[in-house]
Design a protein around this motif. Structure first.
Motif, short mmCIF file in Angstrom:
data_model
loop_
_atom_site.label_atom_id
_atom_site.label_comp_id
_atom_site.label_asym_id
_atom_site.label_seq_id
_atom_site.Cartn_x
_atom_site.Cartn_y
_atom_site.Cartn_z
N LEU A 124 -42.64 -7.26 -6.13
CA LEU A 124 -41.41 -6.66 -5.64
C LEU A 124 -41.24 -5.20 -6.08
N ALA A 125 -42.03 -4.78 -7.06
CA ALA A 125 -41.97 -3.37 -7.48
C ALA A 125 -42.29 -2.47 -6.30
N ASP A 126 -41.56 -1.37 -6.18
CA ASP A 126 -41.73 -0.37 -5.11
C ASP A 126 -41.30 -0.86 -3.73
N ARG A 127 -40.67 -2.02 -3.64
CA ARG A 127 -40.24 -2.55 -2.34
C ARG A 127 -38.78 -2.18 -2.08
N GLY A 147 -39.52 1.18 -16.26
CA GLY A 147 -39.72 2.09 -15.14
C GLY A 147 -40.18 1.38 -13.88
N ARG A 148 -41.10 0.44 -14.01
CA ARG A 148 -41.59 -0.31 -12.86
C ARG A 148 -40.50 -1.25 -12.34
N ALA A 149 -39.72 -1.81 -13.23
CA ALA A 149 -38.64 -2.71 -12.81
C ALA A 149 -37.61 -1.96 -11.97
N ARG A 150 -37.43 -0.66 -12.26
CA ARG A 150 -36.47 0.14 -11.51
C ARG A 150 -37.04 0.71 -10.22
N SER A 151 -38.34 0.49 -9.99
CA SER A 151 -38.96 1.07 -8.79
C SER A 151 -38.59 0.33 -7.51
N ARG A 174 -35.12 -10.03 -13.49
CA ARG A 174 -36.27 -10.88 -13.15
C ARG A 174 -37.57 -10.10 -13.23
N LEU A 175 -37.56 -8.84 -12.81
CA LEU A 175 -38.77 -8.02 -12.89
C LEU A 175 -39.17 -7.77 -14.34
N ARG A 176 -38.17 -7.55 -15.20
CA ARG A 176 -38.48 -7.35 -16.62
C ARG A 176 -39.04 -8.62 -17.23
N SER A 177 -38.48 -9.78 -16.87
CA SER A 177 -38.97 -11.04 -17.42
C SER A 177 -40.37 -11.37 -16.92
N ALA A 178 -40.77 -10.75 -15.79
CA ALA A 178 -42.12 -10.94 -15.27
C ALA A 178 -43.13 -10.03 -15.97
N GLY A 179 -42.66 -9.24 -16.92
CA GLY A 179 -43.56 -8.42 -17.70
C GLY A 179 -43.68 -6.98 -17.27
N LEU A 180 -42.87 -6.55 -16.30
CA LEU A 180 -42.94 -5.16 -15.86
C LEU A 180 -42.15 -4.27 -16.82
N PRO A 181 -42.64 -3.09 -17.14
CA PRO A 181 -41.87 -2.17 -17.98
C PRO A 181 -40.64 -1.68 -17.24
#
Length: 345
Positions: free
Chosen positions: A143-146, A173-177, A164-171
């Motif tokens: 879902l990053a960058d979508r 910055g990527r979670a906010r993308s 949810r993106l953070r819990s999936a291991g994304l930093p």
């Protein structure tokens, strides 16, 4: 269709400035002082509603629990952030929004306090993050960058996604993308199917109808992230609460009883009451969606607020550098002292 991102900061900044300039003046102008010098407590509550729906506040009035407190409907809300900003500026006396949006506003200086929970997520009431069947998005990390269609910026759909993106291991910055795109809920499915969105957040009747048509699949839903959890509160201005404590206690107590009533009745009985309320208020509304009502999703009996229902969002906002923890202490965010179902009452 132009799919551009706006920030919530401008709206919050405008609300806070307006609050500082006129909220107290509006309240004072509306309520005349008595001969004793004390301002008489108002027994009228101005609020915004939702077309074709019955809020817990309106249910309390329909059940007769508000007694001599009168509701004054001034129109329908366009979103939670808009609703609570109207309360900050004095256009309404009560408003409701996602708890993360409330925290943002209070941290920015808005003089409001949460008084009871009024909606949430449970096994029956939830929203999912959907993609087309042929979408390359297969996992949460994809879902990053979508582009993700939701009803407002700074709302529950955005914060749940970031969490949810953070819990999936994304930093961070990527979670906010993942880019939130504001789309009216009734248009989200079509925007998804036409390729204008990569992901659409769908809940309730809109979700069920979209799934019946096929061609879409879920990536995750907010119940999987939160479990049974109250997600939004109704707030009032601190000055209004200070000047009208008896009225506030009557309103919160009435809504708490109405929520407890809805939590202890089968859905068809609650829906029948909703239909009578909609008919009585004569707003020429479409009541067809009421048949799909499954509950408000409020976790605590009578809307009692659990500290975690605010701290989970505050901690995320602090970790992402959006809010300073010192600007949002928990005891500043909410109170249960007016709720008869709380030991603090």
């Amino acid at each position: 269709m132009s799919l551009s991102r706006r920030t919530l900061a401008a709206g919050i900044g405008g609300a806070v400035v307006a609050a500082g300039l006129c909220a107290t003046g509006i309240a004072t102008a509306r309520e005349d002082r008595g001969r004793s010098g004390r301002r008489p407590q108002t027994r009228t509550i101005r609020y915004q509603g939702s077309a074709g729906a019955v809020t817990p506040l309106e249910l309390a009035a329909g059940l007769g629990y508000l007694e001599d407190v009168r509701l004054e409907w001034i129109g329908n809300s366009t979103s939670g952030p808009q609703d609570i900003q109207a309360t900050v500026t004095g256009d309404t006396d009560i408003g409701g929004a996602f708890n993360g949006a409330i925290i943002r506003l209070i941290a920015a200086g808005a003089p409001i306090t949460s008084l009871y929970s009024y909606y949430g997520v449970d096994a029956e009431v939830w929203s999912g993050y959907y993609v087309r069947e042929d979408s390359p998005v297969r996992t949460v990390r994809d879902l990053a960058d979508r582009t993700v269609g939701a009803n407002t910026l700074g709302g529950q759909a955005e914060d749940v996604l970031r969490m949810r993106l953070r819990s999936a291991g994304l930093p961070a910055g990527r979670a906010r993308s993942a880019q939130i795109v504001v789309v009216p809920p009734v248009s989200a499915e079509q925007a998804l199917r036409s390729g204008q969105l990569d992901v659409a957040v769908l809940g309730g009747i809109l979700r069920d109808a979209a799934l019946e048509r096929g061609g879409i699949r879920p990536v995750f839903n907010d119940y999987q992230v939160l479990g049974a959890f109250s997600c939004g509160c109704q707030v009032m201005r601190d000055g209004f609460v200070h000047d009208n404590p008896d009225t506030v206690r009557a309103v919160v107590g009435a809504v708490a009883r109405a929520l407890a009533w809805s939590q202890s009745r089968p859905a068809p009985q609650v829906i029948d009451r909703f239909r009578r309320i909609l008919k009585a208020r004569k707003r020429a509304e479409d009541a067809s969606a009421l048949q799909f009502w499954k509950g408000y999703g409020v976790a605590g009996r009578g809307g009692v607020i659990d500290a975690r229902e605010l701290s989970v969002w505050r901690d995320r906002l602090v970790d992402d550098g959006i809010v300073d923890r010192r600007d949002a202490p928990l005891d500043r965010l909410y109170t249960n002292r007016f709720n008869p179902y709380s030991g603090a009452a």
